[in-house]
Design a protein around this motif. Structure first.
Motif, PDB file in Angstrom:
ATOM      1  N   GLU A 226      26.231  52.141  21.979  1.00 29.04           N
ATOM      2  CA  GLU A 226      27.195  51.711  20.939  1.00 29.04           C
ATOM      3  C   GLU A 226      27.416  50.202  21.053  1.00 29.04           C
ATOM      4  O   GLU A 226      27.590  49.688  22.174  1.00 29.04           O
ATOM      5  N   ASP A 227      27.365  49.504  19.903  1.00 28.86           N
ATOM      6  CA  ASP A 227      27.594  48.063  20.013  1.00 28.86           C
ATOM      7  C   ASP A 227      29.010  47.665  19.578  1.00 28.86           C
ATOM      8  O   ASP A 227      29.384  46.520  19.660  1.00 28.86           O
ATOM      9  N   SER A 228      29.805  48.631  19.161  1.00 32.87           N
ATOM     10  CA  SER A 228      31.178  48.290  18.783  1.00 32.87           C
ATOM     11  C   SER A 228      32.131  48.789  19.857  1.00 32.87           C
ATOM     12  O   SER A 228      32.291  49.999  20.061  1.00 32.87           O
ATOM     13  N   GLU A 229      32.750  47.824  20.571  1.00 36.61           N
ATOM     14  CA  GLU A 229      33.673  48.224  21.636  1.00 36.61           C
ATOM     15  C   GLU A 229      34.851  48.987  21.070  1.00 36.61           C
ATOM     16  O   GLU A 229      35.353  49.920  21.693  1.00 36.61           O
ATOM     17  N   HIS A 230      35.214  48.602  19.867  1.00 30.41           N
ATOM     18  CA  HIS A 230      36.348  49.245  19.215  1.00 30.41           C
ATOM     19  C   HIS A 230      36.073  50.740  19.005  1.00 30.41           C
ATOM     20  O   HIS A 230      36.870  51.619  19.369  1.00 30.41           O
ATOM     21  N   ASP A 231      34.860  51.022  18.451  1.00 29.65           N
ATOM     22  CA  ASP A 231      34.483  52.428  18.215  1.00 29.65           C
ATOM     23  C   ASP A 231      34.410  53.195  19.522  1.00 29.65           C
ATOM     24  O   ASP A 231      34.841  54.346  19.618  1.00 29.65           O
TER      25      ASP A 231
ATOM     26  N   ASP B 201      24.075  48.642  24.693  1.00 31.93           N
ATOM     27  CA  ASP B 201      23.894  48.334  23.276  1.00 31.93           C
ATOM     28  C   ASP B 201      22.527  47.727  22.978  1.00 31.93           C
ATOM     29  O   ASP B 201      22.293  47.162  21.925  1.00 31.93           O
TER      30      ASP B 201
ATOM     31  N   ASP C  19      25.205  55.839  18.685  1.00 27.07           N
ATOM     32  CA  ASP C  19      25.479  55.360  17.333  1.00 27.07           C
ATOM     33  C   ASP C  19      24.127  55.237  16.641  1.00 27.07           C
ATOM     34  O   ASP C  19      23.093  55.167  17.306  1.00 27.07           O
TER      35      ASP C  19
ATOM     36  N   LEU D  73      22.011  49.837  15.604  1.00 28.79           N
ATOM     37  CA  LEU D  73      22.459  48.754  16.466  1.00 28.79           C
ATOM     38  C   LEU D  73      21.591  47.538  16.150  1.00 28.79           C
ATOM     39  O   LEU D  73      20.592  47.652  15.437  1.00 28.79           O
TER      40      LEU D  73
ATOM     41  N   THR E 218      28.062  58.596  14.451  1.00 26.36           N
ATOM     42  CA  THR E 218      27.692  57.486  13.574  1.00 26.36           C
ATOM     43  C   THR E 218      28.608  57.366  12.351  1.00 26.36           C
ATOM     44  O   THR E 218      29.422  58.258  12.100  1.00 26.36           O
TER      45      THR E 218
ATOM     46  N   LYS F 160      31.878  59.193  12.439  1.00 26.22           N
ATOM     47  CA  LYS F 160      32.965  58.523  13.170  1.00 26.22           C
ATOM     48  C   LYS F 160      34.335  58.807  12.553  1.00 26.22           C
ATOM     49  O   LYS F 160      35.352  58.772  13.240  1.00 26.22           O
TER      50      LYS F 160
END
Ligand code: ADP
Length: 511
Positions: A10-15, A36, A56, A59, A84, A106
């Motif tokens: 996953e490249d979104s830390e938030h997700d 990521d 995810d 990316l 995703t 998601k």
């Protein structure tokens, strides 16, 4: 559930944070490795040893389709779940086809914990099934090995479909390689020994008709024409109406065992015959010894008394040579008398009429010393008697036994004054006596020989005797359920040991 190790692409830390929170809220205990890029992902696949992969889809320069492909090449037995944003339905179907275990959007993360649990459970069941199959294969090969080693073959017949299955060893017992013949009842019957076919058929019909199991032994003739003995057990399974549904059978090749049994019986028979022959020849020998010694006494008495008369009446008419001839003849007659009396004693050991009784061995020893008084006095022998037990036995024979052994201990003395010690050791099933002397001793090579009748180690001029004393002693000991032996060294004295059983089988007098 143990702490779950999640590899999360996953490249979104938030997700990632949201996903983590969702899992925590559901009480899932986990640690996560967030990657990521393709490199990081591949490294983690090898090193991190995850229990689960979340990915995810898109990316930077990498995506879930590629990730799944790489994951497949690692052949890890763990779930791969896609988490995703929006994807097309077609994509979703495809990625599941490619081997992803589940996919989630998601914006619907609430389903994630359940999806993870389900996927993990599916893998757990899968792993168990794999293990189970492995176990079955291992058990089957173990069974094959066991059948081979025990020479046991097995077969089963499905009575509904008529299918018959045979184990490899079952085939081998009948002389065939696995798969060489088609198994079946007719094939089986064609190998049963002709003399036993009807019996086997009848037993089989009866068993199928009315029994739950059946055991039998019969002979077969194998492919090469060898006759083999088979021990067979059949188990019959029935349905609720009592009709047979399945037969399972075990056949053991017991040819070797049977042949050994037959050989053993033959040997036993021979041995029995031999023992009987020996016994009857022993009895005859004893009868002969008895009759011969009995009948010889009369002419011997005549020889002795006429020699006596000759000496008395014509002594002054004889010269010295004639007188010495008469002395030799009288001596000879004396020795012959002793021999005849000893032979009589020997032959009577087994034929006497005495009943068994409690014998006080200390008192018995007093009597023996009384019997041997002149020899004891003359040789200045010291006899040391330790505490001896009371025992059940034939009193006069035990007296004879001690008399022979102590008599010998005095007779075979050397220049030292004789010192003789009599002792007894209590063992579990018998009592072990010892008559020890300080006399001339015996060379070990004669330890057996001296117990055989007429076997002497000295000539009559050195030590008088008939060579019967120890043979009598041995017979008496054997009548008391014991054995006799000697331990000695030349010049070092001898110890004669004998045992008397605590439980003696009382024997009827023979003859
Ligand atoms: P015999 O004394 O009449 O010769 P036995 O049967 O009693 O016959 O003994 C057999 C032989 O065993 C004897 O000739 C003797 O050589 C040997 N023997 C027996 N007892 C003793 C002993 N206590 N010490 C040494 N030799 C012995």
């Amino acid at each position: 559930m143990k702490k779950l190790k999640i590899l999360y692409l996953e490249d979104s830390e938030h997700d990632a944070e949201i996903v983590g929170r969702t899992l925590k809220n559901e009480g899932i205990d986990f640690s996560v490795k967030l990657v990521d890029s393709q490199n990081e992902y591949e490294d983690a696949l090898g090193e991190y040893q995850p229990d689960l992969i979340l990915a995810d889809h898109s990316l930077f320069e990498f995506n879930s389709v590629q990730a799944l492909k790489i994951f497949k090449s690692y052949n890890l037995k763990i779930p791969f779940i896609l988490v995703t944003g929006t994807v097309s339905e077609e994509f979703a179907v495809n990625i599941l086809k490619e081997g992803a275990d589940d996919y989630l959007l998601k914006d619907n993360l609430a389903r994630l914990p359940k999806a993870i649990i389900n996927a993990l459970e599916k893998f757990r069941i899968d792993r168990e099934r794999q293990q189970y199959l492995k176990d079955i294969v291992a058990n089957e090969s173990l069974l094959k090995e066991t059948e081979k080693m025990a020479n046991i073959g097995s077969w089963q017949t499905d009575m509904i479909t008529g299918t018959v299955k045979c184990s490899d060893q079952q085939n081998r017992i009948y002389g065939y390689e696995p798969g060489e013949i088609i198994p079946g009842y007719e094939t089986f019957l064609s190998h049963v020994h002709p003399g036993e076919i009807e019996l086997v058929k009848k037993a089989m019909d009866e068993a199928i008709e009315s029994r739950d199991s059946y055991e039998s032994e019969f002979r077969i003739i194998d492919k090469a024409g060898n006759v083999k003995y088979i021990h067979s057990k059949i188990v019959i399974e029935r349905n609720s109406k009592g009709l047979p549904t399945r037969l399972a059978g075990f056949n053991q090749d017991i040819t070797e065992r049977n042949l050994s049994k037959i050989r053993l019986n033959q040997l036993n028979e021979n041995l029995q015959k031999y023992a009987e022959e020996l016994e009857s020849s022993n009895i005859e020998l004893e009868r002969f010894a008895y009759i011969a010694s009995h009948d010889l006494q009369e002419p011997l008495r005549m020889v002795s008394s006429f020699m006596g008369l000759l000496q008395k009446k014509y002594n002054d008419k004889f010269d010295d040579t004639a007188r010495s001839y008469i002395r030799f003849a009288v001596d000879g007659a004396e020795r012959m008398k002793k021999l005849i009396l000893d032979l009589l004693l020997f032959s009577r050991v087994d034929t006497h009429n005495e009943a068994m009784q409690m014998v006080n061995c200390n008192e018995l020893m007093e009597e023996v010393q009384q019997d041997l008084l002149s020899a004891i006095t003359e040789s200045k022998a010291t006899i040391r008697v330790n505490q001896l037990p009371n025992l059940r036995g034939y009193k006069s024979q035990l007296e004879q036994l001690f008399q022979n052994l102590i008599g010998n201990a005095i007779k075979y003395r050397n220049e030292k004054l004789p010192l003789i010690e009599i002792s007894c050791e209590e063992k579990e099933k018998y009592r072990q006596f010892c008559v020890q002397d300080n006399g001339i001793g015996i060379d070990p090579k004669f330890f057996q020989k001296i117990f055989i009748i007429f076997q002497r180690l000295h000539n009559k001029d050195d030590y008088s005797g008939t060579g019967i004393g120890l043979a009598i002693a041995r017979k008496i000991v054997e009548r008391h359920g014991g054995t006799i032996w000697v331990e000695s060294e030349p010049g070092q004295g001898s110890s004669f040991y004998f045992t008397i059983a605590k439980k003696i089988q009382s024997q009827e007098p023979v003859g």
